[in-house]
Every structure is written in structure tokens, then in C-alpha cells.
Write an enzyme that holds these catalytic residues in place. Structure first.
Site, PDB file in Angstrom:
ATOM      1  N   ASP A 209       0.847  -1.193   0.000  1.00  0.00           N
ATOM      2  CA  ASP A 209       0.000   0.000   0.000  1.00  0.00           C
ATOM      3  C   ASP A 209       0.877   1.236   0.000  1.00  0.00           C
ATOM      4  O   ASP A 209       2.085   1.164   0.226  1.00  0.00           O
ATOM      5  CB  ASP A 209      -0.893   0.013   1.250  1.00  0.00           C
ATOM      6  N   ASP A 211       1.701   4.601   2.025  1.00  0.00           N
ATOM      7  CA  ASP A 211       1.561   5.029   3.411  1.00  0.00           C
ATOM      8  C   ASP A 211       0.577   6.195   3.471  1.00  0.00           C
ATOM      9  O   ASP A 211       0.046   6.634   2.446  1.00  0.00           O
ATOM     10  CB  ASP A 211       2.941   5.411   3.961  1.00  0.00           C
TER      11      ASP A 211
END
Length: 291
Positions: A209, A211
Site C-alpha cells: 500500500d 503510506d
């Protein structure tokens, strides 16, 4: 020449290596306590391998409570020569997208609640971690990832945070400004300890992902992150399967000097060394302490 033995430390989502022959789980005792779990050993392509789930099977250890010293000691005790760390991470760079891998070559250590060294009172040593990963082993991992069809970035700085919470938006923006490329919670003190144990160490960060700095981060559903984590684990296993052929059964001395990191590192005079401390260091530093 010495015999190659590859150790893989698996992070979130990576809990096994496929295709190991004569595979068995072994309990290893160390002076630093028990490692995260039993260690799966076997051979792949004629090369001995060892797999250690960093958080334990079932994910029982938090990043802070992982027994890092015991893990590295146990791998060294088994005869491991080359350690490949595989871990999930967040990305600070748009181009380091979820599903991509990063071959880490630098760290910023922001952990604060972990034992960072095998050495201390009774036997003091200082090793250099100016270049904390092994360039030879990292290049091998890069080649294995490329051969497996993985989108992989050559080089990156890993920000190691204490956790277990993720970073705030302000922290995330600050870490980006510092020049960090990915963020995780487990590669420190692991890389420090591997260097003290004279083990070649490579870090493969699997991006799950962006951040919290990313404007679309809040729009990402947790199911998407889990799906990426699952996909990354399959890629990680494919990368691991490609290592034995590339490293081979025999290895020359490390051109980066990882296997000789303690040559001039121990400062405590022999007559001043604590015998109990020296005994505890036998697996990690026996090469120089017994010399």
C-alpha cells in the site's frame, strides 16, 4: 570455498517455501532464547535452505516482540551463510506501487524498544553498517525477481519504525522528506544483527500500500491490501525458488566482506572479556573469539 546455505526470513503473508526436499521443522535453542518459531529446513536445487517465519506461524509476535537475536543466532547455528529477508511494507513513492518489490540497500532506524546488538558489557564490538546489505546477494535477489516476472526496483531506503501503529500523516510526510522510499517495522535490528553475525543479508520489501501521505490512501479498502499481500506472498515464494540456482552449492568469500565483518570489530582485550558473554557469542562470533 564454503558450502552455501540460504536462510529466508518470511514476513507478513510469507509463511513457507514451496518445493523443499526432505523438509522438516526443527526447534533450535539459542543463548538468546527461542527464535520466533521452529525453522523449516530442506534442500532446493541441491542447495540447503532454511525458512523462518519472522512473526511465527499464526503471526504471534508483534514487530517489537520478535526475538531478533535468537532468530539470527539460530540461522547462524544451522550453518546459514546468506539471509534473505522478505517483508511487507508501505511505499513513499508513487512509482513504487502496491504489488511491486524493492531491493533495499539502505535503512533509517527509528525503532527504540529492541536489543540492537549481540555485544555489550563484557565484550564490546563495533561493526560498520555503512552499507547494511550485501550487494552480491541483493543483486542475486534482483535477478531472481526479474526472472519470476516481478516488477522490482533496484535500491531503496527502508524506514524502520517501532509500531505496532502505522504512521500519522505528518510522520509519513516527514519520512518522505528524509528520502525514505518504503516503510516497515521489522528490518531493524535484523540487518544490524546479521552483520554482527557475519552473515550476508539482503532485504526484499514487498509493497502492499501507499503510506498515509498518499491522497488516495483512505480510499483503499482493506480487502485490496489483503489481496495485494496474498499476491506478494506468491511472488516472494517464486523469488525464493530462484535463489539456489543463482547462488550455487559453493560460495567464495563474500566480495563485500560481510563474512569478515568482525575481523577488527572487537575492542575488549582478551583478558578482560567476560567468559559467560564469550560463551553466549560462540555461534555468532566464534570465528574471531576462538582465534
Amino acid at each position: 570455498m564454503t558450502a552455501t546455505m540460504i536462510g529466508v526470513i518470511g514476513g507478513s503473508g510469507l509463511y513457507q517455501i514451496d518445493g523443499l526436499e526432505d523438509a522438516r521443522w526443527q526447534a533450535i535453542d539459542t543463548p538468546w532464547g527461542a527464535p520466533s518459531d521452529e525453522i523449516l529446513t530442506g534442500t532446493l536445487g541441491g542447495v540447503p535452505m532454511a525458512f523462518l517465519p519472522r512473526h511465527g506461524r499464526g503471526h504471534v509476535h508483534s514487530p517489537t516482540t520478535v526475538p531478533y537475536r535468537a532468530n539470527i543466532d539460530a540461522l547462524k547455528r544451522l550453518g546459514v551463510t546468506d539471509v534473505v529477508s522478505v517483508s511487507a511494507c508501505g511505499s513513499f513513492r508513487e512509482e513504487y506501487a502496491p504489488g511491486h518489490f524493492v531491493v533495499v540497500d539502505q535503512f533509517i532506524d527509528r525503532t527504540n524498544a529492541r536489543e540492537r546488538s549481540f555485544f555489550g558489557t563484557g565484550c564490546v564490538a563495533h561493526v560498520s553498517i555503512a552499507h547494511p546489505t550485501c550487494a552480491r546477494l541483493s543483486r542475486t535477489c534482483l535477478n531472481a525477481a526479474q526472472a519470476a516476472g516481478i516488477t522490482v526496483h533496484d535500491g531503496g531506503t527502508y524506514l524502520a519504525m517501532e509500531g505496532p501503529q502505522f504512521s500519522s500523516v505528518a510522520e509519513s510526510r516527514m519520512f518522505r522528506a528524509w528520502g525514505a522510499d518504503v516503510i516497515g517495522m521489522t528490518n531493524m535490528p535484523e540487518a544490524r544483527l546479521a552483520r554482527e553475525a557475519e552473515l550476508c543479508y539482503a532485504s526484499i520489501a514487498m509493497v502492499t500500500d501507499y503510506d498515509s501521505w498518499h491522497p488516495d490512501h483512505g480510499a483503499v479498502d482493506i480487502t485490496d491490501i489483503i489481496a495485494t499481500l496474498t499476491g506478494n506472498a506468491g511472488k516472494g515464494r517464486a523469488l525464493a525458488r530462484g535463489l539456489p540456482d543463482r547462488l550455487g552449492p559453493d560460495r567464495a568469500p563474500c566480495p563485500c566482506g560481510c563474512d569478515r565483518a568482525l575481523d577488527h570489530a572487537i575492542l575488549t582485550a582478551p583478558e578482560k572479556r567476560d567468559p559467560d558473554v564469550v560463551a553466549r557469542l560462540d555461534s555468532v562470533a566464534g570465528r574471531v573469539l576462538r582465534g
